[in-house]
Design a protein around this motif. Structure first.
Motif, PDB file in Angstrom:
ATOM      1  N   ILE A 153       0.984  -1.170   0.188  1.00 44.83           N
ATOM      2  CA  ILE A 153      -0.028   0.002   0.024  1.00 44.83           C
ATOM      3  C   ILE A 153       1.013   1.155  -0.107  1.00 44.83           C
ATOM      4  O   ILE A 153       0.505   2.435  -0.456  1.00 44.83           O
ATOM      5  CB  ILE A 153      -1.056   0.047   1.225  1.00 44.83           C
ATOM      6  N   SER A 154       2.087   1.108   0.589  1.00 48.71           N
ATOM      7  CA  SER A 154       2.938   2.306   0.420  1.00 48.71           C
ATOM      8  C   SER A 154       3.825   2.464  -0.884  1.00 48.71           C
ATOM      9  O   SER A 154       4.581   3.387  -1.087  1.00 48.71           O
ATOM     10  CB  SER A 154       4.174   2.435   1.377  1.00 48.71           C
ATOM     11  N   GLY A 155       3.451   1.516  -1.759  1.00 47.30           N
ATOM     12  CA  GLY A 155       4.045   1.533  -3.005  1.00 47.30           C
ATOM     13  C   GLY A 155       5.931   1.056  -2.879  1.00 47.30           C
ATOM     14  O   GLY A 155       6.833   1.554  -3.647  1.00 47.30           O
ATOM     15  N   GLY A 156       6.261   0.251  -1.931  1.00 46.59           N
ATOM     16  CA  GLY A 156       7.541  -0.252  -1.756  1.00 46.59           C
ATOM     17  C   GLY A 156       8.253   0.384  -0.980  1.00 46.59           C
ATOM     18  O   GLY A 156       9.703   0.634  -1.344  1.00 46.59           O
ATOM     19  N   ARG A 157       7.671   1.187   0.241  1.00 50.19           N
ATOM     20  CA  ARG A 157       8.550   1.918   1.070  1.00 50.19           C
ATOM     21  C   ARG A 157       8.968   1.308   2.309  1.00 50.19           C
ATOM     22  O   ARG A 157       9.317   1.857   3.390  1.00 50.19           O
ATOM     23  CB  ARG A 157       7.937   3.116   1.389  1.00 50.19           C
ATOM     24  N   LEU A 158       8.584   0.239   2.612  1.00 50.57           N
ATOM     25  CA  LEU A 158       8.882  -0.488   3.986  1.00 50.57           C
ATOM     26  C   LEU A 158      10.537  -0.714   4.072  1.00 50.57           C
ATOM     27  O   LEU A 158      11.275  -1.401   3.256  1.00 50.57           O
ATOM     28  CB  LEU A 158       8.062  -1.761   4.118  1.00 50.57           C
ATOM     29  N   VAL A 159      10.895  -0.352   5.321  1.00 53.30           N
ATOM     30  CA  VAL A 159      12.398  -1.037   5.895  1.00 53.30           C
ATOM     31  C   VAL A 159      11.587  -1.976   7.114  1.00 53.30           C
ATOM     32  O   VAL A 159      11.183  -1.121   8.196  1.00 53.30           O
ATOM     33  CB  VAL A 159      13.222   0.180   6.247  1.00 53.30           C
ATOM     34  N   LEU A 160      11.900  -3.064   7.346  1.00 52.70           N
ATOM     35  CA  LEU A 160      11.629  -3.834   8.352  1.00 52.70           C
ATOM     36  C   LEU A 160      12.691  -3.875   9.579  1.00 52.70           C
ATOM     37  O   LEU A 160      13.728  -4.769   9.243  1.00 52.70           O
ATOM     38  CB  LEU A 160      11.153  -5.312   7.906  1.00 52.70           C
ATOM     39  N   GLY A 161      12.683  -3.185  10.578  1.00 56.04           N
ATOM     40  CA  GLY A 161      13.409  -3.390  11.699  1.00 56.04           C
ATOM     41  C   GLY A 161      13.173  -4.358  12.447  1.00 56.04           C
ATOM     42  O   GLY A 161      12.127  -4.373  12.916  1.00 56.04           O
ATOM     43  N   VAL A 162      14.076  -5.383  12.897  1.00 59.45           N
ATOM     44  CA  VAL A 162      13.444  -6.287  13.773  1.00 59.45           C
ATOM     45  C   VAL A 162      14.604  -6.433  15.247  1.00 59.45           C
ATOM     46  O   VAL A 162      15.726  -5.953  14.930  1.00 59.45           O
ATOM     47  CB  VAL A 162      13.720  -7.681  13.057  1.00 59.45           C
ATOM     48  N   GLY A 163      14.064  -6.968  16.037  1.00 56.28           N
ATOM     49  CA  GLY A 163      14.972  -7.333  17.397  1.00 56.28           C
ATOM     50  C   GLY A 163      14.706  -8.396  17.855  1.00 56.28           C
ATOM     51  O   GLY A 163      13.588  -9.053  17.660  1.00 56.28           O
ATOM     52  N   VAL A 164      15.674  -8.815  18.875  1.00 60.22           N
ATOM     53  CA  VAL A 164      15.064 -10.198  19.769  1.00 60.22           C
ATOM     54  C   VAL A 164      14.261  -9.838  20.805  1.00 60.22           C
ATOM     55  O   VAL A 164      13.642 -10.923  21.181  1.00 60.22           O
ATOM     56  CB  VAL A 164      16.437 -11.076  20.247  1.00 60.22           C
ATOM     57  N   GLY A 165      14.177  -8.584  21.266  1.00 56.28           N
ATOM     58  CA  GLY A 165      13.539  -8.315  22.457  1.00 56.28           C
ATOM     59  C   GLY A 165      14.176  -8.320  23.689  1.00 56.28           C
ATOM     60  O   GLY A 165      15.187  -9.147  23.714  1.00 56.28           O
ATOM     61  N   SER A 166      13.749  -7.673  24.872  1.00 57.09           N
ATOM     62  CA  SER A 166      14.462  -7.657  26.235  1.00 57.09           C
ATOM     63  C   SER A 166      13.747  -7.889  27.327  1.00 57.09           C
ATOM     64  O   SER A 166      14.245  -7.455  28.465  1.00 57.09           O
ATOM     65  CB  SER A 166      15.383  -6.504  26.192  1.00 57.09           C
ATOM     66  N   LEU A 167      12.297  -7.726  27.393  1.00 56.74           N
ATOM     67  CA  LEU A 167      11.246  -7.604  28.315  1.00 56.74           C
ATOM     68  C   LEU A 167      10.884  -8.902  28.748  1.00 56.74           C
ATOM     69  O   LEU A 167       9.852  -9.355  27.910  1.00 56.74           O
ATOM     70  CB  LEU A 167      10.186  -6.667  27.964  1.00 56.74           C
ATOM     71  N   PRO A 168      11.467  -9.737  29.745  1.00 58.63           N
ATOM     72  CA  PRO A 168      10.776 -11.102  30.066  1.00 58.63           C
ATOM     73  C   PRO A 168       9.451 -11.253  30.459  1.00 58.63           C
ATOM     74  O   PRO A 168       8.720 -11.918  30.041  1.00 58.63           O
ATOM     75  CB  PRO A 168      11.461 -11.561  31.289  1.00 58.63           C
TER      76      PRO A 168
END
Length: 288
Positions: free
Chosen positions: A108-123
């Motif tokens: 829907i954005s016409g190819g403007r996604l940057v997918l930032g990911v992480g492992v998380g840190s809050l048990p």
């Protein structure tokens, strides 16, 4: 060096967010996104937390707008600026759920996604969602492999240590042939994960010297992004200090900077963006 904007209002970190953001309206968000787009900034960000323990919120903040919904709204408000999650916690989602949700956003954005990911840190958050905190690192590695196999595919196929799928239709999917995957974190392992499976690294909470030591220990892939945080910056009130900080980050190895901007109101924030654009353009002109 590309400059992105840590979107105000949607993430309120204690000590960094401005007072006006606490009562910020959706109209403020739209106007700021449009200003950042028109001024040629590289991307807007949105972070993910489902629920933060009350006792933790004083340090980490408690306001986190949902990134998929928020960035979809910002996509409708803008034309060119990229939309970056900073970050989605991999352990909270099946890779195909991410491929569908953010593949739809990419479309829907016409190819403007940057997918930032992480492992998380809050048990506590992992426990709340029934996610595996102890093994989050190895699961994240497999999730990134699975995402790479799935994000831009109508019929993705993957077989890994924790995820496996075949014969499933994911439609819509991302329109980019290769969605940029940036990895958040502050450890050498997160940097190595980013080099192995992603396209960029978004460290936080590191000194310039610690950052340099980590970067010296790995061979960065060609075109790899090192995206560093900066701020709060006051480009209108302290142009010299703002420019100095941007130069420091570039010399530290940044190919991109995510800026947090100090402001007294939504209108002042937009003025600050314009001042920052002028400073950044002048800095780049001096480099040439």
């Amino acid at each position: 060096m590309q400059i992105g904007v840590s979107t105000p209002v949607v993430f309120q970190f204690p000590g960094s967010c401005s007072k006006w953001e606490r009562d910020g309206e959706i109209e403020d968000l739209a106007e700021i996104a449009q200003a950042a787009d028109e001024l040629g900034f590289a991307y807007l960000t949105c972070a993910e937390h489902v629920a933060v323990p009350v006792e933790v919120a004083a340090q980490r903040g408690g306001t986190y707008w949902d990134p998929a919904v928020t960035l979809a709204y910002l996509a409708a408000c803008t034309q060119r600026i990229k939309l970056a999650t900073s970050v989605v916690v991999l352990g909270y989602h099946h890779p195909l759920a991410l491929a569908k949700r953010y593949g739809t956003l990419d479309r829907i954005s016409g190819g403007r996604l940057v997918l930032g990911v992480g492992v998380g840190s809050l048990p506590e958050e992992f426990d709340l969602l029934g996610a595996d905190f102890a093994n989050r690192g190895v699961r994240a590695d497999d999730a990134m492999r699975a995402l790479r196999a799935a994000l831009s595919q109508r019929e993705p196929v993957y077989s890994g240590t924790h995820y496996e799928f075949e014969g499933m239709l994911v439609e819509p999917h991302a329109v980019q042939a290769r969605v940029p995957l940036w990895v958040g974190g502050r450890s050498l392992r997160s940097l190595r994960r980013a080099c192995a499976f992603g396209d960029g690294w978004m460290p936080f909470g590191l000194s310039d010297s610690a950052l340099g030591e980590m970067l010296a220990k790995v061979e960065l892939p060609e075109g790899f992004e090192v995206v560093l945080p900066a701020g709060p910056l006051d480009p209108g009130g302290d142009p010299e200090g703002t420019t100095r900080r941007l130069v420091e980050l570039r010399e530290a190895g940044a190919t991109g900077v995510t800026v947090t901007i100090a402001a007294e109101s939504s209108a002042h924030y937009r003025d600050q963006l314009a001042s920052l654009r002028q400073l950044a353009d002048g800095m780049e002109a001096n480099v040439r």
